[in-house]
Design an enzyme around this catalytic site. Structure first.
Site, PDB file in Angstrom:
ATOM      1  N   CYS A 283       0.810  -1.221   0.000  1.00  9.86           N
ATOM      2  CA  CYS A 283       0.000   0.000   0.000  1.00  9.86           C
ATOM      3  C   CYS A 283       0.842   1.270   0.000  1.00  9.86           C
ATOM      4  CB  CYS A 283      -0.961  -0.039   1.173  1.00  9.86           C
ATOM      5  SG  CYS A 283      -1.977  -1.533   1.082  1.00  9.86           S
TER       6      CYS A 283
ATOM      7  N   HIS B 294      -2.048   8.397   5.941  1.00 14.22           N
ATOM      8  CA  HIS B 294      -2.319   7.068   5.387  1.00 14.22           C
ATOM      9  C   HIS B 294      -3.652   6.563   5.945  1.00 14.22           C
ATOM     10  CE1 HIS B 294      -1.365   3.358   3.381  1.00 14.22           C
ATOM     11  NE2 HIS B 294      -1.482   2.669   4.491  1.00 14.22           N
TER      12      HIS B 294
ATOM     13  N   GLU C 102       0.227   5.623  13.267  1.00 16.26           N
ATOM     14  CA  GLU C 102       0.603   6.753  12.405  1.00 16.26           C
ATOM     15  C   GLU C 102       0.433   8.083  13.149  1.00 16.26           C
ATOM     16  OE1 GLU C 102      -1.875   7.564   9.028  1.00 16.26           O
ATOM     17  OE2 GLU C 102      -0.353   8.817   8.052  1.00 16.26           O
TER      18      GLU C 102
ATOM     19  N   LYS D  34      -9.101   8.452   2.757  1.00 20.42           N
ATOM     20  CA  LYS D  34      -9.611   7.074   2.597  1.00 20.42           C
ATOM     21  C   LYS D  34     -11.005   6.926   3.208  1.00 20.42           C
ATOM     22  CE  LYS D  34      -5.235   4.513   2.267  1.00 20.42           C
ATOM     23  NZ  LYS D  34      -4.229   5.520   2.695  1.00 20.42           N
TER      24      LYS D  34
ATOM     25  N   HIS E  18      -9.668   2.208   0.477  1.00 28.31           N
ATOM     26  CA  HIS E  18      -8.216   2.010   0.394  1.00 28.31           C
ATOM     27  C   HIS E  18      -7.854   1.460  -0.989  1.00 28.31           C
ATOM     28  CE1 HIS E  18      -4.160   1.347   1.212  1.00 28.31           C
ATOM     29  NE2 HIS E  18      -4.218   0.628   2.311  1.00 28.31           N
TER      30      HIS E  18
ATOM     31  N   PHE F 268       2.075  -3.247   3.868  1.00 27.38           N
ATOM     32  CA  PHE F 268       2.419  -4.553   4.426  1.00 27.38           C
ATOM     33  C   PHE F 268       3.851  -4.885   3.996  1.00 27.38           C
ATOM     34  CE2 PHE F 268      -2.237  -6.242   4.424  1.00 27.38           C
ATOM     35  CZ  PHE F 268      -2.462  -5.625   5.642  1.00 27.38           C
TER      36      PHE F 268
END
Lengths: 425, 81
Positions: free
Chosen positions: A174, A314, A325, A346, A351, A412
C-alpha cells in the site's frame, strides 16, 4: 538533529521537481475534477457488493469502493480486451494527466514512466486459471502474461507515450503509489529524465483477494452501512474498505516546465523511504520507521516541521494503524502537529492499495494548489489516542504564502514512504 | 463442411472481434500482419477462435504458413472445416 539543521532552500543546487498534470480514475469519479469535488463535498465511494459470488461464497465482507465509472464504457472495446483492469485504469488516468499537463513536447529519451501496483493483474491470473480448468490450455489467452505482470500498467503507459528514459514499477503493497512518486522525483533529480509520468493502479476486486484480506482481519465488516464503513480515527473503526482505482501525476523539472510555460500545481519538495524491520503486516507500535521517513522527507525538502500546514494521512481505518501513524506524525512534527490540518481521504475513497499513495498525492497537491484541505468523513467519536487536528465535517481553508503538505503511505512488509509537497507560490 | 464464402465471413467476424478490423476489410488477398495489423499474440487468438468455430486443428507449426486470409481459408477448407 537533522530537522533542526534544515532550512528552506538548503538544496539550491538540486533539480527542482514540479507537478504539472493530474489524472484519476477513482471510486469518487472518472477524472480528477469529479474526484476532487466529491472529496471536498465529503461523499463516500463505498458501495454494497451485489455480485452473486458474495453470497454464493459466504464472504464475511460485502462492501468495496469500486470505480465510479466502468472503464469499459470509456475505452475502445478492442483495446480493452487486451488489458487487465489495472492497465485500463492506469491508461485512463495517464491520458487525463498527460492532457492536463498540456501534452508536453519532450524528447522520448528524456521521458520516464513509474507506475506502481500493489497486487498486479490478479483478475487476469484468476480468470485465466478458470479458463484453463474449464476449457483447456489452448484457450488460455496469449495476452495473459502482459495482462497479469505487475509492470504491465507502467509498460502500457510507456508504450502509449513512447517513453524511453526508463519504465519502472515499484512494489511495496500500500506504499507502492507513493514510492512511484519518490522514484520519479529521483529520476529527474538524477538527470535521467525531464518528464516522468508517475502513479499507481489497483483493481483486484475478486472473491479471493477479498477473502484473503478478510482473513487477515484487515477489512471493515460494516456491511450494512457501506458509506460509513471507512472511518479513520473514529472509535468505531473496524478495518479498511477494499478499493480500486488509479492516480497519475506528471512530474517535470522546473526548468523544463518553465521553458514551455506549463501550469505548476506544486513542487515535489522532499521524499523519505524507510522500512520497519518489525512485522510482515503489523505497524511498529511506536511508529519508528514512519517517524524516520517523515524526518527524511522534511530534511530532503529543506522544511521545518512548522512548515507543514496539511497532512494527507495514510489512515486506513484500522484500529492499530491509525494510532501508530498518529503517534508517528506527532513525534516527527512535534508541536507543529497541533495545527497541521490532517485529512484522511480514505474515509471517502476507501483504500486503493497500490494506488492509494498516488491518489492521495493528487489530493495533497490540489489542497496546496487550491489552499483547501478535504474533510475526513464518519468521524463521529474521535479516538482519544489520536492527538491530531483532524479536518472533519467540512473542508478547511489553508493559509496563504509558501506552504507545505505531507503525504504518508505505509505498506504490508513494513514499507514507509513520506512525501513533502510545496505550494507553487 | 463450410463453403469458402462461409469460412471467409466467419474469419472476418473473428478478426473483427479480436482486432477491431471492419469485417468488409477482411479479404482473401489481405496479409494478417501487413494489411490487417494483427500481431503475433492476436494471431494466436484468431487461430484458436477459428479452430473452435470450424472444428479443425491448426498446429502451431502450420500457423506460420498462414500469411494471408486466403491461406487461412484454404487451410481450413482442406482440414475439413
Amino acid at each position: 538533529m537533522q530537522e533542526e539543521d534544515a532550512d528552506v532552500g538548503a538544496h539550491n543546487d538540486r533539480t527542482d521537481v514540479v507537478v504539472t498534470g493530474l489524472g484519476a480514475f477513482s471510486p469518487l469519479g472518472g477524472d480528477v475534477p469529479t474526484t476532487w469535488e466529491a472529496m471536498l463535498a465529503g461523499r463516500s465511494g463505498v458501495r454494497a457488493l451485489t455480485e452473486p459470488w458474495v453470497t454464493d461464497l459466504d464472504l464475511p465482507v460485502r462492501i468495496a469502493a469500486t470505480t465510479a465509472v466502468d472503464p469499459l464504457d470509456v475505452l475502445d472495446r478492442v483495446e480493452a480486451r487486451k488489458l487487465d483492469r489495472t492497465e485500463q485504469l492506469a491508461l485512463l488516468a495517464a491520458r487525463e494527466a498527460w492532457a492536463d499537463a498540456g501534452s508536453p513536447q519532450v524528447d522520448p529519451e528524456r521521458l520516464g514512466v513509474v507506475v506502481a501496483s500493489g497486487i498486479g493483474g490478479a483478475l487476469t491470473l484468476l480468470g485465466q486459471w478458470d479458463v484453463l480448468r474449464e476449457k483447456g490450455a489452448r484457450r488460455v489467452s496469449p495476452h495473459s502474461i502482459p495482462m497479469l505482470m505487475p509492470n504491465g500498467p507502467a509498460a502500457y503507459v510507456g508504450l502509449e507515450l513512447q517513453a524511453r528514459a526508463g519504465v519502472h514499477t515499484p512494489v511495496s503493497a500500500c506504499a507502492s503509489g507513493a514510492e512511484a512518486v519518490s522514484y520519479g522525483t529521483r529520476m529527474i533529480r538524477d538527470g535521467r529524465a525531464d518528464v516522468v509520468v508517475v502513479g499507481g493502479t489497483e483493481a483486484c476486486l475478486h472473491p479471493l483477494p477479498l477473502a484473503a484480506f478478510a482473513a487477515m482481519m484487515a477489512l471493515s465488516k460494516r456491511n450494512d452501512e457501506p458509506e460509513r464503513a471507512s472511518r479513520p480515527y473514529d472509535k468505531g473503526r473496524d478495518g479498511f474498505v477494499f478499493g480500486e482505482g488509479a492516480g497519475i501525476l506528471v512530474l517535470e523539472s522546473a526548468e523544463h516546465a518553465a521553458a514551455r510555460g506549463a501550469r505548476v500545481y506544486a513542487h515535489v519538495a522532499g521524499q523519505g523511504i524507510t522500512s520497519d524491520g518489525h512485522h510482515i503486516a503489523q505497524p511498529d507500535p511506536e511508529g519508528r520507521g514512519a517517524i524516520r521517513a517523515i524526518r527524511f522527507a522534511l530534511d530532503d525538502a529543506g522544511a521545518a516541521p512548522a512548515d507543514i500546514v496539511h497532512v494527507n494521512a495514510h489512515a486506513t481505518s484500522t484500529p492499530q494503524g491509525d494510532v501508530a501513524e498518529a503517534v508517528a506524525i506527532r513525534a516527527a512534527l512535534g508541536d507543529a502537529a497541533d495545527t497541521a490540518a490532517v485529512s484522511a481521504t480514505k474515509s471517502m475513497t476507501g483504500h486503493l492499495l497500490g494506488a492509494a499513495g498516488a491518489i492521495e498525492s493528487i489530493a495533497a497537491v490540489l489542497a496546496l494548489h487550491q489552499r483547501i484541505a478535504p474533510p475526513t468523513i464518519n468521524l463521529d467519536d474521535p479516538d482519544d489516542e489520536v492527538h491530531l487536528d483532524v479536518v472533519s465535517g467540512a473542508p478547511r481553508r489553508l493559509p496563504d504564502g509558501t506552504i507545505h503538505a505531507l503525504n504518508n503511505s505505509f505498506g504490508f512488509g513494513g514499507h514507509n514512504v513520506a512525501l513533502v509537497f510545496r505550494s507553487a507560490q | 463442411m463450410a463453403t469458402q464464402q462461409e469460412i471467409l465471413s466467419g474469419l472476418a467476424e473473428i478478426v473483427n472481434e479480436v482486432a477491431g478490423v471492419p469485417a468488409d476489410d477482411v479479404q482473401l488477398e489481405k496479409s494478417f500482419v501487413d494489411d490487417l495489423d494483427i500481431d503475433s499474440l492476436s494471431m494466436v487468438e484468431v487461430v484458436v477462435a477459428a479452430e473452435e468455430r470450424f472444428g479443425v486443428k491448426i498446429p502451431d507449426d502450420d500457423v506460420k504458413g498462414l500469411r494471408t486470409v486466403g491461406d487461412a481459408v484454404s487451410y481450413i477448407e482442406k482440414a475439413g472445416g
